[in-house]
Enzyme design. Structure first.
Site, PDB file in Angstrom:
ATOM      1  N   SER A   1       0.806  -1.217   0.000  1.00  0.00           N
ATOM      2  CA  SER A   1       0.000   0.000   0.000  1.00  0.00           C
ATOM      3  C   SER A   1       0.841   1.271   0.000  1.00  0.00           C
ATOM      4  O   SER A   1       0.374   2.318  -0.432  1.00  0.00           O
ATOM      5  CB  SER A   1      -0.933   0.017   1.210  1.00  0.00           C
ATOM      6  OG  SER A   1      -0.189   0.092   2.407  1.00  0.00           O
TER       7      SER A   1
ATOM      8  N   ASP B   1      -2.375   6.834  11.826  1.00  0.00           N
ATOM      9  CA  ASP B   1      -1.615   6.183  10.751  1.00  0.00           C
ATOM     10  C   ASP B   1      -0.292   6.918  10.571  1.00  0.00           C
ATOM     11  O   ASP B   1      -0.244   8.007  10.004  1.00  0.00           O
ATOM     12  CB  ASP B   1      -2.431   6.205   9.464  1.00  0.00           C
ATOM     13  CG  ASP B   1      -1.717   5.524   8.292  1.00  0.00           C
ATOM     14  OD1 ASP B   1      -0.515   5.202   8.420  1.00  0.00           O
ATOM     15  OD2 ASP B   1      -2.362   5.323   7.246  1.00  0.00           O
TER      16      ASP B   1
ATOM     17  N   HIS C   1       1.577   5.406   6.252  1.00  0.00           N
ATOM     18  CA  HIS C   1       1.291   5.964   4.932  1.00  0.00           C
ATOM     19  C   HIS C   1       1.556   7.468   4.946  1.00  0.00           C
ATOM     20  O   HIS C   1       1.906   8.029   5.986  1.00  0.00           O
ATOM     21  CB  HIS C   1      -0.152   5.644   4.539  1.00  0.00           C
ATOM     22  CG  HIS C   1      -0.423   4.177   4.503  1.00  0.00           C
ATOM     23  ND1 HIS C   1      -0.929   3.494   5.602  1.00  0.00           N
ATOM     24  CD2 HIS C   1      -0.239   3.251   3.540  1.00  0.00           C
ATOM     25  CE1 HIS C   1      -1.038   2.211   5.297  1.00  0.00           C
ATOM     26  NE2 HIS C   1      -0.634   2.029   4.057  1.00  0.00           N
TER      27      HIS C   1
END
Length: 388
Positions: free
Chosen positions: A137, A365, A368
């Site tokens: 990802s 998060d 990312h």
């Protein structure tokens, strides 16, 4: 680490007799949502921020791109979060992040410069070519960045996105150029076996690699998923040949998987037709003692603790050195480790007014990256590498 141990002969026999080639569906191609397949990272505790000194591998450039500093530049970002190809969890401004300075930092190597990304120039050089980003990802994060960097110069109706299995492709029709993302976080194959057990095949790759054939530029990453453990592990067993193992030193498994990838590249790709780049590990900032990314608004200017070369980088460099095919190692780890301000943190979803009053109640998060943001610098570096 626990020693490798074989499953009992009866279980092994069952696996060999009843094993089915069903591919785990970790990537839902037609969803516009960002698949946080490794959302477990959000609560992992890292021992330290992953960093690495760049090697001297080169595509002929005299510039050491990874050695430099972040410079505040009001002419950035090169696009905004209204880019239609961004997935919701990385559109930090849309999701209510109150600051925006993280969008305005440009990476400046010492002793040279990386050219500002020029979409028309990039598309011109990639005319009638396929560029594919392969990995997890974080690589999709980079793919979305690259698509947003180029899409603004293409008229509406002359650009489209298509889906094929684990791949998604942005087409610049007038240039006959495709920018593709291929989901393969391990590069090697992860399949389902009996009782829905997940088997990571360290010596099988063709089910993923069949999508990589005929591509002009291949950019790979594979690191984070190999270090998942305990309840976050993405597999139940390893398998190599006819041997099934419940546990293995993760870096031994990583070396075996990368060696399978390297053999495939050496045997199947022509360096006169295909450029291959391996992007280094993207750092996480999950440490509790000041490294959590929530409410961080400035890059670090320097590292206050001893540099650490992650084990993944040591393994990767060893595998690349043994290859016949010339693979460029693009080191983005050190530069990105400075950017604890660049992660979505709690802004992976839109919040109502009440939720905005208690942002710390949300999972953060720190793996990312917000877009526009840090991956844009990776792609400016990538564009410069492809000019050589």
């Amino acid at each position: 680490m626990a020693k490798c141990s074989s499953i009992c002969p009866k279980v092994l026999l069952l696996l060999l007799v009843f094993f089915t080639p069903f591919q785990l569906s970790f990537f839902h191609g037609k969803s516009s949502e960002f698949d946080l397949e490794d959302e477990a990272w959000l609560e992992e505790k890292d021992d330290e921020v992953n960093m690495v000194q760049s090697g001297h591998d080169s595509l002929g450039s005299s510039c050491e791109f990874s050695d430099g500093k972040w410079v505040y530049d009001l002419s950035y970002p090169l696009y905004d979060s209204s880019c239609p190809y961004l997935s919701t969890p990385v559109t930090c401004q849309k999701n209510g992040r109150p600051d925006s300075d993280y969008e305005k930092w440009r990476w400046k190597p010492h002793g040279c410069s990386i050219p500002r990304f020029d979409a028309l120039h990039f598309l011109g050089r990639m005319r009638r070519k396929r560029i594919m980003l392969v990995g997890d990802s974080i690589m999709r994060n980079q793919w979305e960045s690259l698509v947003c960097l180029v899409q603004g110069v293409i008229p509406t109706g002359r650009k489209t996105v298509t889906y094929d299995g684990p791949s998604m492709t942005f087409h610049a029709l007038d240039f006959e150029t495709s920018i593709e993302f291929c989901w393969a976080p391990f590069l090697v194959e992860l399949k389902k076996g009996p009782q829905n057990k997940r088997i990571l095949h360290l010596d099988l790759i063709e089910e993923n690699a069949k999508y990589w054939r005929g591509v002009d530029v291949l950019v790979y990453d594979s690191a984070h998923w190999w270090t998942h453990s305990d309840k976050w592990s993405s597999w139940d067993y390893y398998m190599e040949g006819n041997t099934v193992l419940r546990s293995m030193n993760p870096m031994v498994a990583y070396q075996k998987g990368l060696t399978t990838w390297a053999k495939w590249v050496d045997l199947n790709l022509d360096p006169h037709k295909t450029r291959v780049i391996f992007r280094s590990v993207s750092p996480r900032h999950n440490r509790q003692n000041g490294w959590k990314c929530y409410n961080q608004k400035q890059p670090l200017e320097f590292f206050s603790h001893q540099l650490h070369v992650p084990e993944q980088m040591v393994v990767l460099k060893g595998v690349l050195k043994g290859m016949r095919f010339p693979v460029y190692l693009q080191d983005i780890t050190m530069m990105s480790a400075l950017r604890k301000d660049g992660h979505p943190s709690v802004y992976t979803r839109a919040m109502d007014q009440e939720q905005k009053q208690h942002p710390r109640d949300f999972t953060s998060d720190c793996s990312h990256w917000c877009l526009p943001g840090v991956p844009d610098a990776w792609n400016e570096m990538l564009s410069a590498l492809l000019q050589v």
